[in-house]
Design a protein around this motif. Sequence first.
Motif, PDB file in Angstrom:
ATOM      1  N   LEU A  86       0.828  -1.205   0.000  1.00 25.87           N
ATOM      2  CA  LEU A  86       0.000   0.000   0.000  1.00 25.87           C
ATOM      3  C   LEU A  86       0.863   1.256   0.000  1.00 25.87           C
ATOM      4  O   LEU A  86       0.639   2.184  -0.806  1.00 25.87           O
ATOM      5  N   VAL A  87       1.865   1.306   0.855  1.00 25.70           N
ATOM      6  CA  VAL A  87       2.730   2.490   0.920  1.00 25.70           C
ATOM      7  C   VAL A  87       3.545   2.628  -0.359  1.00 25.70           C
ATOM      8  O   VAL A  87       3.750   3.740  -0.862  1.00 25.70           O
ATOM      9  N   ASP A  88       3.992   1.518  -0.901  1.00 26.89           N
ATOM     10  CA  ASP A  88       4.692   1.555  -2.184  1.00 26.89           C
ATOM     11  C   ASP A  88       3.808   2.191  -3.258  1.00 26.89           C
ATOM     12  O   ASP A  88       4.256   3.025  -4.043  1.00 26.89           O
ATOM     13  N   ARG A  89       2.524   1.810  -3.301  1.00 31.20           N
ATOM     14  CA  ARG A  89       1.614   2.347  -4.322  1.00 31.20           C
ATOM     15  C   ARG A  89       1.364   3.840  -4.107  1.00 31.20           C
ATOM     16  O   ARG A  89       1.241   4.601  -5.069  1.00 31.20           O
ATOM     17  N   ILE A  90       1.277   4.258  -2.862  1.00 30.24           N
ATOM     18  CA  ILE A  90       1.083   5.685  -2.579  1.00 30.24           C
ATOM     19  C   ILE A  90       2.283   6.478  -3.093  1.00 30.24           C
ATOM     20  O   ILE A  90       2.132   7.480  -3.795  1.00 30.24           O
ATOM     21  N   ILE A  91       3.485   6.029  -2.750  1.00 30.62           N
ATOM     22  CA  ILE A  91       4.686   6.773  -3.150  1.00 30.62           C
ATOM     23  C   ILE A  91       4.890   6.711  -4.655  1.00 30.62           C
ATOM     24  O   ILE A  91       5.203   7.729  -5.300  1.00 30.62           O
ATOM     25  N   SER A  92       4.706   5.533  -5.238  1.00 29.14           N
ATOM     26  CA  SER A  92       4.998   5.385  -6.671  1.00 29.14           C
ATOM     27  C   SER A  92       3.902   5.970  -7.555  1.00 29.14           C
ATOM     28  O   SER A  92       4.044   5.999  -8.784  1.00 29.14           O
ATOM     29  N   SER A  93       2.805   6.454  -6.953  1.00 29.20           N
ATOM     30  CA  SER A  93       1.820   7.220  -7.727  1.00 29.20           C
ATOM     31  C   SER A  93       2.340   8.623  -8.023  1.00 29.20           C
ATOM     32  O   SER A  93       1.757   9.350  -8.833  1.00 29.20           O
ATOM     33  N   HIS A  94       3.433   8.990  -7.369  1.00 25.61           N
ATOM     34  CA  HIS A  94       4.086  10.280  -7.620  1.00 25.61           C
ATOM     35  C   HIS A  94       4.817  10.225  -8.959  1.00 25.61           C
ATOM     36  O   HIS A  94       5.410   9.204  -9.319  1.00 25.61           O
ATOM     37  N   SER A  95       4.774  11.328  -9.687  1.00 29.01           N
ATOM     38  CA  SER A  95       5.340  11.348 -11.045  1.00 29.01           C
ATOM     39  C   SER A  95       6.851  11.176 -11.080  1.00 29.01           C
ATOM     40  O   SER A  95       7.415  10.851 -12.126  1.00 29.01           O
ATOM     41  N   SER A  96       7.516  11.383  -9.953  1.00 24.75           N
ATOM     42  CA  SER A  96       8.984  11.283  -9.920  1.00 24.75           C
ATOM     43  C   SER A  96       9.490   9.927  -9.420  1.00 24.75           C
ATOM     44  O   SER A  96      10.693   9.735  -9.286  1.00 24.75           O
ATOM     45  N   VAL A  97       8.549   8.998  -9.152  1.00 30.34           N
ATOM     46  CA  VAL A  97       8.940   7.766  -8.465  1.00 30.34           C
ATOM     47  C   VAL A  97       8.535   6.533  -9.269  1.00 30.34           C
ATOM     48  O   VAL A  97       7.414   6.452  -9.777  1.00 30.34           O
ATOM     49  N   HIS A  98       9.457   5.588  -9.340  1.00 35.57           N
ATOM     50  CA  HIS A  98       9.221   4.290  -9.979  1.00 35.57           C
ATOM     51  C   HIS A  98       9.141   3.208  -8.917  1.00 35.57           C
ATOM     52  O   HIS A  98       9.948   3.179  -7.988  1.00 35.57           O
ATOM     53  N   SER A  99       8.161   2.324  -9.039  1.00 35.31           N
ATOM     54  CA  SER A  99       8.082   1.177  -8.137  1.00 35.31           C
ATOM     55  C   SER A  99       8.910   0.044  -8.722  1.00 35.31           C
ATOM     56  O   SER A  99       8.570  -0.526  -9.761  1.00 35.31           O
ATOM     57  N   GLY A 109      16.219  -0.967 -14.972  1.00 38.63           N
ATOM     58  CA  GLY A 109      14.827  -0.812 -14.581  1.00 38.63           C
ATOM     59  C   GLY A 109      14.519   0.460 -13.830  1.00 38.63           C
ATOM     60  O   GLY A 109      13.433   1.032 -13.972  1.00 38.63           O
ATOM     61  N   THR A 110      15.474   0.955 -13.031  1.00 37.37           N
ATOM     62  CA  THR A 110      15.214   2.129 -12.189  1.00 37.37           C
ATOM     63  C   THR A 110      15.799   3.419 -12.758  1.00 37.37           C
ATOM     64  O   THR A 110      15.772   4.447 -12.090  1.00 37.37           O
ATOM     65  N   SER A 111      16.311   3.370 -13.963  1.00 36.51           N
ATOM     66  CA  SER A 111      17.054   4.520 -14.476  1.00 36.51           C
ATOM     67  C   SER A 111      16.183   5.610 -15.085  1.00 36.51           C
ATOM     68  O   SER A 111      16.665   6.701 -15.372  1.00 36.51           O
ATOM     69  N   GLY A 112      14.877   5.357 -15.252  1.00 35.70           N
ATOM     70  CA  GLY A 112      14.026   6.330 -15.930  1.00 35.70           C
ATOM     71  C   GLY A 112      13.375   7.362 -15.024  1.00 35.70           C
ATOM     72  O   GLY A 112      12.682   8.255 -15.513  1.00 35.70           O
ATOM     73  N   PHE A 113      13.584   7.257 -13.709  1.00 34.80           N
ATOM     74  CA  PHE A 113      12.942   8.159 -12.756  1.00 34.80           C
ATOM     75  C   PHE A 113      13.975   8.678 -11.762  1.00 34.80           C
ATOM     76  O   PHE A 113      14.964   8.010 -11.475  1.00 34.80           O
ATOM     77  N   PRO A 114      13.724   9.861 -11.187  1.00 35.62           N
ATOM     78  CA  PRO A 114      14.658  10.378 -10.176  1.00 35.62           C
ATOM     79  C   PRO A 114      14.740   9.507  -8.927  1.00 35.62           C
ATOM     80  O   PRO A 114      15.773   9.426  -8.280  1.00 35.62           O
ATOM     81  N   ARG A 115      13.631   8.863  -8.553  1.00 34.53           N
ATOM     82  CA  ARG A 115      13.587   8.061  -7.325  1.00 34.53           C
ATOM     83  C   ARG A 115      12.935   6.715  -7.631  1.00 34.53           C
ATOM     84  O   ARG A 115      12.155   6.584  -8.578  1.00 34.53           O
ATOM     85  N   PHE A 116      13.235   5.722  -6.799  1.00 29.37           N
ATOM     86  CA  PHE A 116      12.558   4.431  -6.939  1.00 29.37           C
ATOM     87  C   PHE A 116      12.308   3.818  -5.571  1.00 29.37           C
ATOM     88  O   PHE A 116      13.032   4.084  -4.609  1.00 29.37           O
ATOM     89  N   VAL A 117      11.241   3.015  -5.493  1.00 33.24           N
ATOM     90  CA  VAL A 117      10.880   2.322  -4.258  1.00 33.24           C
ATOM     91  C   VAL A 117      11.292   0.861  -4.355  1.00 33.24           C
ATOM     92  O   VAL A 117      10.952   0.171  -5.315  1.00 33.24           O
ATOM     93  N   ASP A 118      12.000   0.405  -3.342  1.00 32.98           N
ATOM     94  CA  ASP A 118      12.306  -1.016  -3.163  1.00 32.98           C
ATOM     95  C   ASP A 118      11.517  -1.454  -1.942  1.00 32.98           C
ATOM     96  O   ASP A 118      11.794  -1.024  -0.835  1.00 32.98           O
ATOM     97  N   LYS A 119      10.513  -2.301  -2.157  1.00 34.63           N
ATOM     98  CA  LYS A 119       9.616  -2.622  -1.045  1.00 34.63           C
ATOM     99  C   LYS A 119       9.737  -4.082  -0.593  1.00 34.63           C
ATOM    100  O   LYS A 119       8.743  -4.705  -0.176  1.00 34.63           O
ATOM    101  N   LEU A 120      10.931  -4.639  -0.626  1.00 35.10           N
ATOM    102  CA  LEU A 120      11.120  -5.979  -0.071  1.00 35.10           C
ATOM    103  C   LEU A 120      10.918  -5.898   1.444  1.00 35.10           C
ATOM    104  O   LEU A 120      11.733  -5.293   2.147  1.00 35.10           O
TER     105      LEU A 120
END
Length: 523
Positions: free
Chosen positions: A291-304, A354-365
């Motif tokens: 759930l928190v991953d989806r909230i953060i990665s809904s931001h335009s600057s973040v990749h899940s 995989g993570t190179s297209g956005f300024p930030r990325f979420v790792d939710k392991l």
Amino acid sequence: MNQQVALYERAIDALNRRQWQSAWAMSQKLLESAPNHGGVNFVAGISALEIGHMQAALVHLRRSTQLSPHRADYMAQLARLLVSLRAFVEAHKYADIATEKGVEDAVTADTLGVVYSRLNEHSKALAAFEMATAKQPGNAVFQYNLGTSLLFFGRLDEAEEKYQRCLELAPDYWRAYTSLAQLRTWSVENNNIDFLTSRLEHAEKSLDGLLHVNLALAKEQEDVGDHVAAFKSYVRAKSPQKQARGYSSAKDEEIFNALRQGFDAVEDFSGGSDHEEPIFVVGMPRSGTTLVDRIISSHSSVHSAGELENFPIAVKRLSGSSTNSVADAGTLSALVDMDWAALGRSYVESTRPGTSGFPRFVDKLPHNFLYVGHIAKALPKAKIIYLRRDPMDTCLSNFRQLFALSSAMYDYSFDLLDTGRYYLMFDELMAYWGGRLGDRLLEVRYEDLVENQERESRRIIEFCGLAWEEACLNFEQNSAPVATASAVQVRSKLSRDYLGRWRRYGLDVEPLRALLGAKASYP
């Protein structure tokens, strides 16, 4: 020469029949006279892989791609081996090469789908699985894999169709029963309880059948409100697995203790890599991390990026440990000679492209909670968010869930009280990290997020150093794939339905409440 050709044909036939030892023996004979034959090296590589000779498999599959660079199937199988060895960047390279060369057969397409799934490249995986089923629609495994890929994209009706087709083709493909049950909430009027009950006698002749059909039955019994029967089904499903896996809480206790003792000697949590892209979301599984991953990665600057194994693998490789386990006490406490900056760099580089297209990325392991100290030291600018959920709900949800059978990390979850003991170790460890790292960590409580979504979402986004975007409130509209146990749940708005679910189980969970003691009451 004719004898060699005949032997090669027999070796290929043995490979196709999954007679791995025979294929291996014949390939070794052939290599004596034809060491530079791509096909012979391929047979040697695949048979070595299947019988567990990993180093030989790597040598021969590499050689096969060098000698036969036009073979997409050879490239795909090398990618499969590399991803199993957790060489993710190189696996990605060979999977892409195979795709570019053009896939001609269903097996190679399905292999690439599996590889891309492991690499969290779910759009590519879906395309590969669709190709496999188009080329060979009568293969039950291909139908199941496509169904699971469709599930990750929220295409539930199509996923159900593929799972049903899988069972039509192979009624003993036990995993499909659990997957079908998890797709929707069943009702008294519409459920499969009678059908699943009718399959029990046959299913219980195998450990997999016992597990999956009982789990599917438990899920549907829950949905119709029969929690007493559901709990019994969960126990029937999981108890034999605990026995088969030989789990003891003592092994996990050793790991948790070694972590704290190791980091007691670490005084300074600076000096690592200056990468600031990663946002780590950690916590007990089933506590709200997706759930928190989806909230953060809904931001335009973040990749899940999904649940990456990359950080634990990077720690393992730089620890100098030679044990077979990725997360054992010796590996996690090997801190003295650790090159922390190299660890941070190695981790971030391993997530590319995989993570190179956005300024930030979420790792939710979720289990990265074991590595909070390593993360803080190796990546001082990374953000670390950890989830807490009502302890009773957390433990029950872990017990109800079937995690990856290939990983010993979740062995605690086959017994409710083992899960409770594991939770107590987690709770103590997170208190330790909080005491050492202070405001480097953000604690988020699942219940608070449900009761006050906007306030908590804003707090999370602010902690990540991001400007607020309204899309973060509408996470259910996020179209990115979800490859976790919450794949169905996070397609809907937040609901209070998941709060206090443990109370529905009455006396069956009283032993857990007694074990947790004061911790059972969520503060």
